[in-house]
Design a protein around this motif. Structure first.
Motif, short mmCIF file in Angstrom:
data_model
loop_
_atom_site.label_atom_id
_atom_site.label_comp_id
_atom_site.label_asym_id
_atom_site.label_seq_id
_atom_site.Cartn_x
_atom_site.Cartn_y
_atom_site.Cartn_z
N GLN B 119 -17.68 35.33 -64.77
CA GLN B 119 -17.16 34.35 -65.72
C GLN B 119 -15.70 34.06 -65.38
N ASP B 164 -15.84 29.56 -68.45
CA ASP B 164 -16.77 30.01 -69.50
C ASP B 164 -16.01 30.22 -70.81
N TRP B 165 -14.79 30.69 -70.70
CA TRP B 165 -13.95 30.93 -71.86
C TRP B 165 -12.58 30.33 -71.61
N ASN B 188 -15.22 29.60 -76.59
CA ASN B 188 -16.28 29.46 -75.60
C ASN B 188 -16.25 28.02 -75.10
N LYS B 190 -18.31 26.34 -73.66
CA LYS B 190 -19.58 25.60 -73.79
C LYS B 190 -19.84 25.22 -75.25
#
Lengths: 363, 392
Positions: B119, B164-165, B188, B190
């Motif tokens: 990630q 991802d973060w 997050n 996403k």
């Protein structure tokens, strides 16, 4: 130097700083600027009494046994105060004499330098060249010198001069006593406080300092220690400019709040820290016994630039106050030029540096 | 300098010699290929304990000192492995999360994933109206029960498109002076309502992004630091890495070779005094910085802090690359205009302006030197002491 704990170099330098601060005031420094080839003889006598000439010389010739790092620290103190004392000269020359192939014959002179009983002028430059020509014009025939040397610091008060001369078409280093076979010429210089004189030799008896590295060593060691003197001077300019910028107000705020002034200060700081980095890098090489020409040249060029730049921009920061005789900045402005030229100008050192880099010795 | 560290350097060297060759960047790789390679390299390093050297072991780090990290970075720089993708993720964003995060369980889950390169974390600070003046961010987070709703736009976010973060600085109270109304969160990437648009730099690089937040809902448990205490957390993020090993130096030896082998009007270029001066300036600058670096490492090794002079490294880097790149192009003459990876000089010239802007512009860095090191006063600031929503 900043990161290390208080060491011997710090202690002796702080003591010298204290003595200079209590002895030397601005009127005294200004008086030295007034007439050609001035020298602060009382201060020199005090320095000799306190053993400063021998502080970085071995104890067996009467020195205090400290190292190059100590002298570097002292050189910064001298530069910061714009005090001209031939301490770098005494140390460098005595060390080179002791390392010569004919050290025994030269030894008495090293002793007198360590005690301060004699002053030596490092007088390598010749008229008509901003650096060192491969073969100097000054000529050694038998044991005597004939020819002329360009204005050199302390030559007006020195008992000895270390010069570069040709012997059978090759450059050698020679030590000469400044007696009646030598004529000193003094002139008004932009910085009269250097006790400078040009020298004319007529069959003056001289001792050759034998040894393959003697010439290079004198130049490199003088340049490196002078770099620290220049850094001390540049740091003083930055301090002066900074305090003026913090107290002098315009348009309702200290001028130091304006970015034009801040950026100037940051540029001076950067020039000084690059010079300090170069000088410390060279000093470390010296302490490890492998001082390279490129490290020396980098220290020399960057320190000359930093001091010139700091002095000139500190004057600008002061505005009209920067250009008065009473103000102190012109002392630095003058001294920056003296130190940048006395051992060969930047153009000369740059050529040395580039030739060395091109030869591929080290990048 | 230190036998334990010398031993560590030897280990790093041996490991790099064995492993770096499996992950070397090749000319002409696509972005996707490079990122895949970077993830592979990160995982290899993680297995050997080199991926996040200073992070605690429970989060996937190696729990070693800053000096170990410096030593490894110095050695890693000798290999053409992908280094840029995880720097912000692992040196700034993740450590902030690990320092301020409220759930240890989550830290133990996300830490190792980030360290292994599975990630990636991005850092969302700058905005169209907040770059050098970071505290001017407008992206707002409003409390809604136990959640926060984020709306606004971030800019210049590196690697947001693959992140991802992310950590983000937002305005939570516009009625107080600007530094005092900011809060810091992690999100997050996403999450619904986040839209990432990639920008293309004029070098062709596509690392930078705009990130739009449209009613993005996050729980209060994702807050890092106090409500309205976000500015201090942001400073912490930026200062996280006390000493970064700079990776960009003008290739002086290559330039000297070039100057020896090229001509200007039939004369060897190395005889030209302007060219010699530029080479000398570059050497001197690198020599000075080499010593500043050496002293910083020594100071850290002695248990102290690096001196303030380290601040000039970043300031000189951009200008130095610009000057050296231009010199090399000048030496090549018309051929120096060729683009592409085989002309790395032109590439470094194209890149130089970025270095003079990213991570603090030349101008801001000079202010920092003058104010923080020399102690000069701040410029008159019309925004001082005024509530953010009353600023002109």
């Amino acid at each position: 130097m900043q990161s290390s704990a208080q060491t011997a170099d710090e202690a002796i330098a702080r003591e010298i700083e204290r003595v200079i601060a209590s002895e030397v005031d601005e009127p005294r420094l200004k008086a030295l600027l007034e007439s050609p080839a001035s020298f602060d003889l009382p201060l020199w006598k005090l320095a000799v009494e306190q053993g400063w000439p021998g502080l970085s010389l071995p104890t067996d010739i009467g020195g205090l046994g400290l190292g190059w790092r100590d002298l570097a620290e002292v050189a910064q103190v001298l530069g910061h105060a714009t005090v001209s004392l031939p301490l770098i000269q005494a140390t460098v020359v005595a060390r080179v004499l002791m390392a010569a192939d004919n050290a025994q014959a030269l030894r008495p002179h090293a002793d007198t330098l360590a005690s301060g009983n004699a002053i030596v002028s490092v007088a390598l430059m010749e008229p008509g060249d901003a650096g060192l020509a491969p073969v100097p014009n000054l000529t050694l025939k038998g044991d005597t010198l004939t020819g002329a040397i360009a204005s050199a610091p302390f030559a007006n008060v020195a008992q000895l001069a270390l010069v570069r001369a040709q012997r059978n078409g090759k450059a050698v280093l020679a030590l000469v006593e400044l007696n009646e076979a030598v004529t000193r010429h003094t002139a008004a210089l932009i910085d009269n406080a250097r006790a400078a004189a040009s020298l004319e030799f007529t069959e003056a008896p001289a001792l050759v300092v034998e040894g393959a590295s003697a010439l290079g060593d004198v130049l490199a060691l003088s340049a490196l220690m002078t770099a620290f003197e220049q850094i001390g001077g540049a740091a003083a300019c930055l301090e002066l400019a900074k305090s003026y910028a913090m107290e002098h107000k315009a348009f309702g705020q200290p001028i130091g709040a304006f970015q034009a002034i801040k950026h100037k200060m940051a540029d001076i700081y950067t020039a000084i820290e690059i010079a300090r980095g170069c000088a410390l890098e060279a000093l470390q090489e010296l302490e490890q016994g492998s001082l390279s020409l490129e490290a020396t040249a980098a220290a020399r060029i960057s320190a000359s630039r930093a001091y010139d730049f700091a002095a000139q921009e500190a004057i600008q920061t002061h505005g009209g106050m920067g250009i008065t005789w009473e103000g102190f900045l012109h002392h630095h402005y003058r001294r920056a030029r003296s130190l940048a030229l006395e051992l060969g100008s930047t153009a000369y050192w740059r050529n040395l540096l580039i030739d060395q880099l091109v030869a591929g010795a080290k990048v | 300098m230190n036998p334990e560290l010398d031993q560590y350097r030897e280990e790093c060297r041996a490991w790099l010699n064995e492993n770096a060759r499996h992950c070397l960047l090749q000319d002409g790789m696509t972005l996707d290929e490079e990122i895949a390679l970077a993830r592979k390299w990160q995982a290899l390093k993680a297995d050997a304990g080199y991926a996040a050297i200073t992070l605690p072991c429970e989060y996937g780090g190696a729990g070693k000192s800053e000096l170990h990290k410096i030593v490894f970075s110095e050695e890693e720089m000798q290999h053409r492995v992908p280094r840029q993708y995880f720097i912000i993720s692992l040196s700034n964003a993740l450590p902030t999360f690990l320092h301020y995060g409220q759930s240890n369980e989550l830290k133990c889950e996300l830490g190792p994933k980030a360290v292994r390169g599975e990630q990636l974390w991005c850092q969302m600070f700058s905005e169209p109206g907040a770059g050098s003046d970071l505290a001017a961010v407008r992206t707002k987070a409003e409390k809604d029960g136990d959640d926060w709703i984020i709306n606004g736009q971030k800019l210049w976010t590196s690697w947001a498109q693959i992140a991802d973060w992310g950590v983000i600085l937002t305005r939570t109270d516009p009625t107080v002076p600007k530094h005092k109304g900011l809060s810091y969160f992690f999100v997050n990437m996403k999450s619904p309502g986040i839209e990432v648009r990639t920008l293309k730099r004029f070098t062709g690089d596509q690392d930078l992004n705009e990130v739009f937040f449209n009613d993005v809902r996050i729980p209060d448990s994702q807050r890092l630091g106090e409500v309205n205490g976000g500015f201090m957390v942001a400073i912490h993020t930026l200062m996280m890495e006390r000493y970064a090993v700079s990776s960009v130096n003008a290739p002086l030896d290559e330039i000297i070779e070039l100057a020896k082998n090229t001509k200007v009007g039939g004369e060897p270029a190395i005889h030209d005094s302007a060219i010699r001066e530029t080479i000398a300036d570059t050497f001197i600058e690198q020599q000075g910085l080499r010593n500043i670096h050496r002293r910083a490492v020594q100071a850290i090794s002695d248990g102290g802090s690096p001196g303030p002079e380290g601040a000039i490294r970043k300031l000189l880097m951009g200008e130095s690359l610009l000057r050296a790149g231009k010199l090399a192009m000048d030496l090549l003459g018309a051929e120096g205009l060729r683009a592409g990876s085989y002309n790395r000089f032109a590439k470094s010239w194209l890149n130089a302006p970025v270095l003079r802007i990213a991570g603090g512009t030349d101008e801001v860095l000079k202010n920092t030197v003058a104010e923080r090191i020399l102690g000069l006063p701040q410029e008159m600031r019309p925004d001082k002491g005024k509530a953010f929503n009353e600023l002109p």
